[in-house]
Every structure is written in C-alpha cells, then in structure tokens.
Design a protein around this motif. Structure first.
Motif, short mmCIF file in Angstrom:
data_model
loop_
_atom_site.label_atom_id
_atom_site.label_comp_id
_atom_site.label_asym_id
_atom_site.label_seq_id
_atom_site.Cartn_x
_atom_site.Cartn_y
_atom_site.Cartn_z
N GLN A 1 0.86 -1.18 0.00
CA GLN A 1 0.00 0.00 0.00
C GLN A 1 0.89 1.24 0.00
O GLN A 1 1.70 1.42 0.91
CB GLN A 1 -0.93 0.02 1.21
N PRO A 2 0.75 2.10 -1.02
CA PRO A 2 1.62 3.28 -1.09
C PRO A 2 1.42 4.25 0.07
O PRO A 2 2.38 4.80 0.61
CB PRO A 2 1.24 3.93 -2.43
N SER A 3 0.16 4.50 0.46
CA SER A 3 -0.11 5.46 1.53
C SER A 3 -1.49 5.19 2.11
O SER A 3 -2.29 4.47 1.52
CB SER A 3 -0.03 6.90 1.02
N HIS A 4 -1.76 5.79 3.25
CA HIS A 4 -3.11 5.75 3.83
C HIS A 4 -3.33 7.09 4.53
O HIS A 4 -2.92 7.30 5.66
CB HIS A 4 -3.30 4.57 4.78
N GLU A 5 -4.00 7.98 3.86
CA GLU A 5 -4.15 9.35 4.32
C GLU A 5 -5.27 9.53 5.35
O GLU A 5 -5.43 10.60 5.91
CB GLU A 5 -4.44 10.27 3.12
N GLU A 6 -6.07 8.47 5.57
CA GLU A 6 -7.15 8.46 6.55
C GLU A 6 -8.40 9.26 6.12
O GLU A 6 -9.52 8.88 6.41
CB GLU A 6 -6.68 8.97 7.93
N ALA A 7 -8.20 10.39 5.45
CA ALA A 7 -9.33 11.20 5.01
C ALA A 7 -8.96 11.93 3.72
O ALA A 7 -7.78 12.24 3.50
CB ALA A 7 -9.74 12.21 6.08
#
Length: 551
Positions: free
Chosen positions: A434-440
């Motif tokens: 997963q490249p990123s997880h910005e949450e919102a």
C-alpha cells in the motif's frame, strides 16, 4: 663498423631520415585507426547497454492474455510505442516531463489504437492552441471582449475555461470531458488548477500552456460559481422562458454549471438547439465534477464527428486521459520508485481500490469479507491452504503483487496477514503493498493530490484491476490502464452483497447525473427507459448514470 657497411644496412645519411618519417606516419595512421575502432566499439557497447535497459523495462510490462478472462500471469516481451499509436505528438523536451514517453515502459500495452482521424484532429487542435493560447495576440484580443457589453466580432479564437470541483478523480474526468467539448466546438481549453493542483501534471500541448493566467479578469468569481448564477446559461434560458431566440445579442461570456447538483435549466445545455447560440459566445466558463462525455454522443450535431473520432466507443476516455494527463517529474518519481521496489519483478500485478464513503454504514469486517469474496470467487487471487504451513514445491508457481489503494490501512493489513500467515493452495507467492493511507480525503492540499495522482497511476499499471463502485478515482485508473475492471460493491447495512464484484461492460467511466431525457424534434424520451443510440447503456454501479459501450 665501416661507413659503407652502415650504408648497406640502410643507415646512410640520405635514407635514414626518410625511414624515420615513414615510420612515424605509419605509427600515426595505426594509432588513428585503433582509436576509431575503440570509439565504435564503445558506441556499440553503449547502444547494447541502452537496449538492454530498455528491454529489461519493457520485459517487466505484464500483459493480459488475448483472452482477458483467463487472467494470464505470464509477461510477454513487447515493442513499446512511446507515441501511443500517434496519440502523442513528438518533439517535447523529454527531461521536462519524463513520464510522457516513458510511462509506456511500465504499463501493459494497450490493444486499442487511436483512429487516424483522432490523431490528425489532435495535431490540428495543438496548432489552434499554440495560436490562441495564453498571452498570444489572439488571446489578448479576445480578452478585451470580457470588458465589453457586447461582442464586436473581431475575435478569431473562442475558449472554454475549466474550473475545479470536488476531488482529483472528479477533476480529471471533467477536464477530459471539457477538452472533448472544446475539440468538437473548435474552442481552446484553459484550466484553472489553482494551488492544490500545482506540479501534478505536465503541459499536454507542445510549445504552449493550458494553464489559465493568474490575472484572468473573472478568476475571483470562480469559487462562488453555483447553479443559478446570474451569468449562467441556465439563468439566461430561465429569464427568456427557455426561448434562446429572443436573446438579441450573445454575451461575451457565460457560465456553464454542469456539476452533480445542477438544476433543470442548466441541463438544457445538452439540447442540440441550444448549441448554436453557445457557438457565438467567446468565453464559456465551465464548472463540472462529472464525466459528461457520454451525453455529447446524444447531441445530433456532434454525432458524425464523434463517430469518426472514436469508432471504438469504449476507448473515448482511454485515449483522452492518456493524451492529456502525464505525471509531473515529482509525481513520476513517486510512481517509479514504488514500481521498481514492489511491482517490477512480479509476474502478475493486481490493483485493488477500496473507497468507503461511510465507514459506519460499511464496517471494516464486512467490507473485507466482500473484498475476499470478490477476488476468490472471480479467481483473481488464489485461496490459502488452512491445513498447511509450508507450500509444497511447485514449478508452476506465480509471483503476484497486490497494490491496495485506500485511505485506510486496515484492508491492507488484513489482506497482507491472510497471505503471510498461510501458504496459497497452488504455491503462488503473494506480496501485498500500500503506497499510503491518508485516513481522510483532503481538499485544497497539493501534496495529498500528488500522492493521489501517483496512486491512480500505480493502479493503472495492473494486469487485473478491482475498483469500488461510484469511485472516480478508480475510473481514472482503469482509463489510463485500458482495463475493464471488476466493480466492488461496497456493502452497506452490515452485510455483504450476493454479487460482490461483477465485471464492467466497458472501461469507460460513468456519467453519474445526466439529464433524464433525450430531446429530439420536441419529443422527449427518458434515458432510463430507452437509449436512443446503441452505445449508451445504464451504468453497472449507478442506476441514475449512463456510460459508453461498444455496440
């Protein structure tokens, strides 16, 4: 030794200098020949190394088999066409936008070639844009019309100015639609990217810019552009009882509000009889968050031209998005570093895009069950062996890389654990990333948008793609990759769906909120009842929407 004997050996006073000179000349010629040979050898070595690197990158391009339903995991060696069959123009400065000609080295080769008519039309548009682009003589002359109460008829260039609405996926699909409308109406497209879209895309047209100058006189009005604006086309129709013929003089500019919440008057933009009036307005300021290209195929005056541009109806967005949107060098760095680290060596790449609009209505556990039910029922991924800890030796095992694009990390963590804790039944090696997880989702954030654009492109490098229903993020990825995705219906109400992910009928995005009528010679026909053309169908993921398909 006597003098006569020395002369007999060739060391006489007259012959000795001649021999030295001859020797030096021969030595010099041999030296030059050896240097030339050495140089050509190095050239050959350099060309071989360059070809080896290119071949290695091309060899990493995994293609689906001729029958996509078999989900072939074996890559094929391919010849890369960096101009995409004539879609792109040559002659750009490659260093200023590395992705323009190199993205094809990473992405699966598209079997869909642009028509020669489309390629020719794009070259003509590029000439028009260069002649009428920002700060040209024609642009400055047309700009003066904005301060006039009427058109003086001295302009030779007309414009459509795109303004942003909602997230990056919505912006890309609406920009692509706006460009198609500009091409059909012989207008120049200028875009207002603002600060949150800076340095995301390269310039798409050679030797000019598509960016709206910051000193554009109407820029301060864009933010408040809503349905019913006093200068909107819908309001003009409303004020004249929907009879545009009563308007004596076209204004120098009009707003076109075509976002999801437009009213019935704004929707009259799509009626053919109203297009003639708009042709006489120099400046059209357009705001939309929709992929409205499908409805252009329902406007009779555009149909013949569109048929020539796109004989293959499900490739409209595929060609437009690859032509217009090239990652900037900053974004391309994010894409290639992820690709080389996690995807390049995989025999098959699977993209999984999970968009949850309401986390309370769609609990993590239920969504995860839906995802696993989808990929295993459709045989996109192998099941795990619950009884063994070690996979048996196999010569036919395949390495697969799963890229998960989601605002949240839980789906990645759960799926990674599924394939880490147990071996697969067929011995396949599964990597989950997963490249990123910005949450919102963050509006107005430039770095957030660059990351989103990078993840869209990473998904587009997949051989197999699963996207979430209603997600414009997924629409852009499938268009870039030329992929017909499996559509994940994100469950609501705490339980999974019986059909977790049907296959899309085409790779085209859905126009979520079209007008619900088709007007022709005064006879209205509702699109949700019957389609007036065979290549328009109801969307799989939006009952109110329409999309382009092949007849």
């Amino acid at each position: 030794m006597g003098v006569s004997q020395m002369e007999r050996l060739g060391f006489g006073s007259n012959r000795f200098p001649k021999m030295v000179v001859s020797f030096l000349i021969a030595f010099f010629l041999l030296y030059m020949l050896s240097m030339a040979y050495r140089s050509s050898t190095f050239d050959l070595i350099g060309e071989f190394a360059k070809a080896h690197v290119t071949g290695e990158m091309a060899g990493n391009v995994s293609r689906a088999s001729e029958s996509e339903d078999k989900h072939s995991s074996h890559p094929e060696r391919v010849v890369v066409d960096k101009l995409l069959g004539g879609l792109l123009a040559p002659g750009f400065d490659e260093e200023s936008c590395i992705s323009r000609y190199q993205s094809s080295l990473c992405r699966r080769v598209s079997p869909h070639k642009p028509s020669s008519y489309l390629a020719s039309k794009l070259r003509k548009y590029e000439e028009l844009h260069k002649r009428c682009g920002p700060h040209t003589e024609s642009y400055n002359r047309t700009l003066k019309e904005l301060s006039s109460s009427h058109i003086n008829g001295t302009t030779d260039c007309n414009y459509v100015v795109w303004t942003p609405a909602n997230g990056l996926g919505n912006r890309i699909i609406s920009m692509a639609s706006s460009f198609l409308y500009a091409v059909l109406t012989n207008r120049v497209l200028l875009v207002d990217h603002g600060t949150d879209m800076a340095n995301i895309f390269c310039e798409p047209f050679p030797n000019t810019s598509w960016l709206l100058p910051m000193d554009f006189p109407l820029s301060n009005q864009f933010y408040g552009l809503q349905s019913g604006n006093v200068h909107s086309y819908g309001q003009l129709l409303k004020n004249n009882n929907m009879n545009i013929s009563t308007v004596s003089q076209p204004p120098p500019f009009l707003y076109l509000y075509l976002s999801y919440n437009y009213d019935e008057y704004e929707k009259l933009f799509y009626q053919d009889q109203n297009q003639g009036f708009l042709q006489n307005v120099p400046w059209l300021i357009l705001k939309s968050d929709q992929y409205f290209a499908p409805y252009l195929f329902l406007i009779p005056s555009f149909q013949q031209e569109l048929d020539k541009l796109f004989p293959d109806k499900e490739t409209v967005f595929h060609h437009l998005v690859r032509y217009l949107f090239h990652p900037s060098n900053q974004a391309w760095g994010l894409i290639t570093r992820f690709y080389q680290s996690y995807l390049a060596s995989a025999e098959q790449r699977i993209g999984l895009q999970v968009r949850v609009f309401n986390r309370k209505a769609s609990p993590i556990k239920v969504v995860l069950e839906q995802i696993l039910g989808c990929v295993q029922k459709e045989k996109l991924l192998p099941q795990v062996d619950e009884e063994k800890h070690i996979a048996p030796p196999s010569k036919n095992k395949t390495s697969r890389a799963i890229t998960i694009a989601s605002l949240y990390p839980e789906y990645y963590e759960s799926i990674k654990n599924v394939y880490w804790m147990r071996p697969t039944v067929n011995g396949d090696v599964i990597g989950v990333y997963q490249p990123s997880h910005e949450e919102a989702q963050q509006f107005g954030n430039n770095i957030h948008n660059i990351k989103a654009w990078a993840e869209i492109n990473i998904l587009s490098l997949s051989d197999v793609l699963v996207t979430s229903s209603w997600s414009t993020f997924g629409y852009v990825a499938q268009g870039l990759g030329g992929l017909k995705p499996w559509i994940l219906y994100v469950p609501t109400g705490g339980q999974t769906n019986d059909q977790p992910c049907p296959r899309a009928m085409s790779m085209e995005p859905c126009f979520h909120f079209p007008p619900n009528y088709y007007q022709n010679a005064g006879t209205g026909r509702r699109l949700d009842t019957v389609s007036p053309v065979p290549h328009i169908r109801q969307c799989e993921d939006a009952s109110t929407g329409i999309k382009l398909v092949n007849d």
